[in-house]
Design a protein around this motif. Sequence first.
Motif, PDB file in Angstrom:
ATOM      1  N   ARG A   1     -16.467  16.765-134.137  1.00 19.50           N
ATOM      2  CA  ARG A   1     -17.797  16.886-134.740  1.00 19.50           C
ATOM      3  C   ARG A   1     -17.811  16.475-136.214  1.00 19.50           C
ATOM      4  NH1 ARG A   1     -21.070  22.046-132.677  1.00 19.50           N
ATOM      5  NH2 ARG A   1     -20.691  21.944-130.435  1.00 19.50           N
ATOM      6  N   ALA A   2     -16.641  16.456-136.836  1.00 19.66           N
ATOM      7  CA  ALA A   2     -16.566  16.090-138.252  1.00 19.66           C
ATOM      8  C   ALA A   2     -17.013  14.654-138.505  1.00 19.66           C
ATOM      9  CB  ALA A   2     -15.145  16.294-138.776  1.00 19.66           C
ATOM     10  N   ALA A   3     -17.170  13.859-137.447  1.00 19.43           N
ATOM     11  CA  ALA A   3     -17.704  12.504-137.620  1.00 19.43           C
ATOM     12  C   ALA A   3     -19.109  12.552-138.199  1.00 19.43           C
ATOM     13  CB  ALA A   3     -17.705  11.766-136.283  1.00 19.43           C
TER      14      ALA A   3
ATOM     15  N   GLN B   1     -20.133  14.435-140.570  1.00 13.54           N
ATOM     16  CA  GLN B   1     -19.999  14.496-142.025  1.00 13.54           C
ATOM     17  C   GLN B   1     -19.883  13.097-142.621  1.00 13.54           C
ATOM     18  OE1 GLN B   1     -16.447  16.812-142.371  1.00 13.54           O
ATOM     19  NE2 GLN B   1     -17.436  18.753-141.839  1.00 13.54           N
ATOM     20  N   VAL B   2     -19.212  12.217-141.911  1.00 13.69           N
ATOM     21  CA  VAL B   2     -18.997  10.854-142.403  1.00 13.69           C
ATOM     22  C   VAL B   2     -20.323  10.118-142.526  1.00 13.69           C
ATOM     23  CG1 VAL B   2     -17.840   8.662-141.942  1.00 13.69           C
ATOM     24  CG2 VAL B   2     -16.665  10.819-141.443  1.00 13.69           C
ATOM     25  N   GLY B   3     -21.229  10.356-141.570  1.00  9.69           N
ATOM     26  CA  GLY B   3     -22.546   9.733-141.650  1.00  9.69           C
ATOM     27  C   GLY B   3     -23.328  10.201-142.858  1.00  9.69           C
ATOM     28  N   VAL B   4     -23.258  11.493-143.148  1.00 10.18           N
ATOM     29  CA  VAL B   4     -23.936  12.042-144.328  1.00 10.18           C
ATOM     30  C   VAL B   4     -23.339  11.436-145.598  1.00 10.18           C
ATOM     31  CG1 VAL B   4     -24.415  14.136-145.655  1.00 10.18           C
ATOM     32  CG2 VAL B   4     -24.521  14.199-143.144  1.00 10.18           C
ATOM     33  N   LEU B   5     -22.021  11.381-145.650  1.00 15.46           N
ATOM     34  CA  LEU B   5     -21.349  10.820-146.825  1.00 15.46           C
ATOM     35  C   LEU B   5     -21.678   9.336-147.007  1.00 15.46           C
ATOM     36  CD1 LEU B   5     -17.879  12.556-146.343  1.00 15.46           C
ATOM     37  CD2 LEU B   5     -19.521  13.029-148.176  1.00 15.46           C
ATOM     38  N   LYS B   6     -21.834   8.629-145.912  1.00 20.95           N
ATOM     39  CA  LYS B   6     -22.204   7.209-145.987  1.00 20.95           C
ATOM     40  C   LYS B   6     -23.561   7.055-146.667  1.00 20.95           C
ATOM     41  CE  LYS B   6     -23.306   3.192-143.125  1.00 20.95           C
ATOM     42  NZ  LYS B   6     -23.532   2.668-141.756  1.00 20.95           N
ATOM     43  N   ALA B   7     -24.510   7.898-146.286  1.00 16.44           N
ATOM     44  CA  ALA B   7     -25.837   7.828-146.904  1.00 16.44           C
ATOM     45  C   ALA B   7     -25.767   8.163-148.398  1.00 16.44           C
ATOM     46  CB  ALA B   7     -26.794   8.781-146.189  1.00 16.44           C
ATOM     47  N   ILE B   8     -24.976   9.178-148.740  1.00 18.70           N
ATOM     48  CA  ILE B   8     -24.833   9.559-150.152  1.00 18.70           C
ATOM     49  C   ILE B   8     -24.204   8.424-150.953  1.00 18.70           C
ATOM     50  CG2 ILE B   8     -23.662  11.137-151.747  1.00 18.70           C
ATOM     51  CD1 ILE B   8     -23.938  13.322-149.623  1.00 18.70           C
ATOM     52  N   ALA B   9     -23.212   7.755-150.345  1.00 22.51           N
ATOM     53  CA  ALA B   9     -22.553   6.642-151.040  1.00 22.51           C
ATOM     54  C   ALA B   9     -23.532   5.503-151.309  1.00 22.51           C
ATOM     55  CB  ALA B   9     -21.372   6.142-150.212  1.00 22.51           C
TER      56      ALA B   9
ATOM     57  N   LEU C   1      -9.491  16.742-143.214  1.00 23.15           N
ATOM     58  CA  LEU C   1      -9.062  15.344-143.165  1.00 23.15           C
ATOM     59  C   LEU C   1     -10.026  14.480-143.973  1.00 23.15           C
ATOM     60  CD1 LEU C   1      -8.216  15.122-139.350  1.00 23.15           C
ATOM     61  CD2 LEU C   1      -6.875  16.111-141.213  1.00 23.15           C
ATOM     62  N   ASN C   2     -11.329  14.745-143.827  1.00 21.68           N
ATOM     63  CA  ASN C   2     -12.323  14.019-144.611  1.00 21.68           C
ATOM     64  C   ASN C   2     -12.202  14.375-146.095  1.00 21.68           C
ATOM     65  OD1 ASN C   2     -13.321  12.859-142.273  1.00 21.68           O
ATOM     66  ND2 ASN C   2     -14.920  14.398-142.009  1.00 21.68           N
TER      67      ASN C   2
ATOM     68  N   GLN D   1     -16.271   4.424-147.178  1.00 24.77           N
ATOM     69  CA  GLN D   1     -16.171   3.292-146.257  1.00 24.77           C
ATOM     70  C   GLN D   1     -14.890   3.365-145.425  1.00 24.77           C
ATOM     71  OE1 GLN D   1     -18.729   1.034-145.857  1.00 24.77           O
ATOM     72  NE2 GLN D   1     -17.546   0.583-144.014  1.00 24.77           N
ATOM     73  N   TYR D   2     -13.827   3.860-146.037  1.00 27.84           N
ATOM     74  CA  TYR D   2     -12.578   4.038-145.295  1.00 27.84           C
ATOM     75  C   TYR D   2     -12.771   5.060-144.179  1.00 27.84           C
ATOM     76  CZ  TYR D   2      -7.565   4.244-144.467  1.00 27.84           C
ATOM     77  OH  TYR D   2      -6.330   4.160-143.882  1.00 27.84           O
ATOM     78  N   LEU D   3     -13.487   6.147-144.480  1.00 23.52           N
ATOM     79  CA  LEU D   3     -13.768   7.160-143.460  1.00 23.52           C
ATOM     80  C   LEU D   3     -14.628   6.582-142.339  1.00 23.52           C
ATOM     81  CD1 LEU D   3     -14.505  10.379-145.571  1.00 23.52           C
ATOM     82  CD2 LEU D   3     -12.636  10.053-143.937  1.00 23.52           C
ATOM     83  N   VAL D   4     -15.638   5.809-142.706  1.00 25.12           N
ATOM     84  CA  VAL D   4     -16.522   5.200-141.690  1.00 25.12           C
ATOM     85  C   VAL D   4     -15.713   4.299-140.769  1.00 25.12           C
ATOM     86  CG1 VAL D   4     -18.438   3.596-141.325  1.00 25.12           C
ATOM     87  CG2 VAL D   4     -18.595   5.340-143.117  1.00 25.12           C
ATOM     88  N   ASN D   5     -14.889   3.427-141.348  1.00 27.36           N
ATOM     89  CA  ASN D   5     -14.098   2.507-140.527  1.00 27.36           C
ATOM     90  C   ASN D   5     -13.118   3.247-139.632  1.00 27.36           C
ATOM     91  OD1 ASN D   5     -15.381   0.323-141.711  1.00 27.36           O
ATOM     92  ND2 ASN D   5     -13.810   0.019-143.270  1.00 27.36           N
TER      93      ASN D   5
END
Length: 388
Positions: free
Chosen positions: A15-17, A19-27, A49-50, A66-70
């Motif tokens: 489910r932590a994926a 979080q990556v979407g939220v962080l992508k928007a913030i970035a 891990l994130n 971006q590293y997390l997204v990839n």
Amino acid sequence: MENRTGLILTGGGARAAYQVGVLKAIAEIMPRRSSSPFQVICGTSAGSLNAATLAVNAKNFSMGVQYLVNTWKNFHPNQIYRTDMIGVLNNTILWFTGLLLSFLGINKLKEISLLDNTPLMEFLERILPCELIQENIDAGYLHALSITASGYGSGQSVTFFQGVKELAPWRRTGRVGLPTQIGIKHLLASASLPFLFKPTLINREYFGDGSMRQIAPLGSALNLGATRILVIGVTANEYSDQPERSETHEYPTLAQIAGHALNSIFLDNMDVDLERLKKINELVAVMPAEIRETTRLRHVDVMVISPSQPIDKIAERYVDGLPWTIRLLLRLIGVGHNSGVTLVSYLLSERNYCRALIDLGYQDALRQREEIMRFLDIQTPASTELPQ
């Protein structure tokens, strides 16, 4: 007191994926090539891990995101746990044998679990240069990183932290904060889901998933000097439609019980802690200044971003993406199309499912764009998006 923004990334397996979407928007909202807007980063379970990835890349927030997204958009279960037939069969036999021996009062088998997460250790060692954490602290890009795990021997929630020299350890009822140099073993310990993954030995104690017995998830960020906190959760928020209770006489399967237990571990304590902080903020608001000074209580701004849709429902669509060996194992413990999906939502480290969660987090955050900009005090949003 210097203002510092804290980020709390909660637990929740795959489910932590979200979080990556939220962080992508913030970035994308942040100016390009800016350092991390979060001076204090706290991770628990898969959120650790994130968190560690952001700490390693604190100098360039967009690059870290971006590293997390990839990474998450290309995940496969075999990067987290063994999915080959020999590995799954061996671990399953050992797990059930261990349960039987424990029932008979014999504890001969050590370090057994339903799944073998050795691939996760090898994956993290390959991608995370943890030595960069201290470099970013020394350079002023990061104030502190914390990783929380649960000690099986002491029963305490232990927050391992690495930060500036001024930070002191703490001890509260049932929880402690210990300064250390964060490494892969701390991440493995924090993300070791109970029963599913084996505990991790750190110093003289075995540790498991950090969400267990974490009675005050906000406490780590506050103890490390955060004055405002962004929480990225992994469960549908209070405004989402909740399923109505229905009468059923079917006995719950092991998978249903496990999913219910994991929900209790990951979800309940954060809600309680947020409610507690809200009450403290209300109390501080009516206190005279001299009493606030005496009690050392202060107002703490908190923003919570959590899924607008139930993640269990999303997981249902991607169960078939698991390797057949894992699907068979899950079916043996009661996972079907109408039951046990909650457990699957924590284990489904499969790219299509992760991409769906990343997209959900991204859209949820964009809907709160203005609020995020105010909370993080972002003056000039970037006009272009991150590369896909």
